[in-house]
Design an enzyme around this catalytic site. Sequence first.
Site, mmCIF file in Angstrom:
data_model
loop_
_atom_site.group_PDB
_atom_site.id
_atom_site.type_symbol
_atom_site.label_atom_id
_atom_site.label_comp_id
_atom_site.label_asym_id
_atom_site.label_seq_id
_atom_site.Cartn_x
_atom_site.Cartn_y
_atom_site.Cartn_z
ATOM 1 C CG ASP A 149 3.633 1.939 -2.688
ATOM 2 O OD1 ASP A 149 3.857 2.581 -1.637
ATOM 3 O OD2 ASP A 149 4.160 0.856 -2.936
ATOM 4 C CB ILE A 150 0.375 3.505 1.544
ATOM 5 C CG1 ILE A 150 1.422 2.523 2.059
ATOM 6 C CG2 ILE A 150 -0.973 2.849 1.372
ATOM 7 C CD1 ILE A 150 1.151 2.046 3.477
ATOM 8 C CG ASN A 194 11.992 -5.550 -5.248
ATOM 9 O OD1 ASN A 194 12.869 -5.335 -6.073
ATOM 10 N ND2 ASN A 194 11.355 -4.579 -4.622
ATOM 11 C CD GLU A 248 10.268 -2.877 2.155
ATOM 12 O OE1 GLU A 248 9.137 -2.370 2.301
ATOM 13 O OE2 GLU A 248 11.305 -2.196 2.117
ATOM 14 C CB VAL A 249 4.631 -7.410 0.915
ATOM 15 C CG1 VAL A 249 3.306 -8.129 1.136
ATOM 16 C CG2 VAL A 249 4.628 -6.039 1.586
ATOM 17 C CG HIS A 275 4.522 -6.560 -4.423
ATOM 18 N ND1 HIS A 275 4.992 -7.550 -3.569
ATOM 19 C CD2 HIS A 275 5.316 -5.484 -4.217
ATOM 20 C CE1 HIS A 275 6.003 -7.082 -2.871
ATOM 21 N NE2 HIS A 275 6.230 -5.827 -3.243
ATOM 22 C CG HIS A 332 7.013 -1.910 -6.809
ATOM 23 N ND1 HIS A 332 6.642 -1.132 -5.725
ATOM 24 C CD2 HIS A 332 7.524 -3.051 -6.302
ATOM 25 C CE1 HIS A 332 6.932 -1.781 -4.609
ATOM 26 N NE2 HIS A 332 7.462 -2.958 -4.930
#
Length: 125
Positions: free
Chosen positions: A39-40, A97, A105-106, A110, A112
């Site tokens: 993750d950035i 999520n 958010e995306v 995904h 995490h």
Amino acid sequence: MAVDATLPYDDQNIFAKILRGEIPNRTVYEDDFALAFHDINPQAPTHVLVIPKGAYVCWEDFSAKASDVEIAGFVRAVGKVARDLGLVAPGYRLLANTGTHSHQEVPHLHIHLFAGQPLGPMLRP
């Protein structure tokens, strides 16, 4: 900005661009079904995102539309990443999520993967 999980897949989302090679990433693992990368904006010493290679908005979308082979491949990839990074002991947390209430958010499924420190309670009261 949170995502409405009922919206159709947007192929211009950041993870779709990463999958197409338009945006660089620090790859941890890749196979036919999944891509895992750092993750950035890490929220723990280890914070890796694992995404399916198919166009799925969220877990509900993926579980309803992905083939059995895609589902098995993706779930196995998540486990392999945890094993390969040596996270099984002392442990790690998975988080996916879905939708606006969870602050997704995306609009691409995904997972995490958090580890590297005690993570505390799952939700704050």
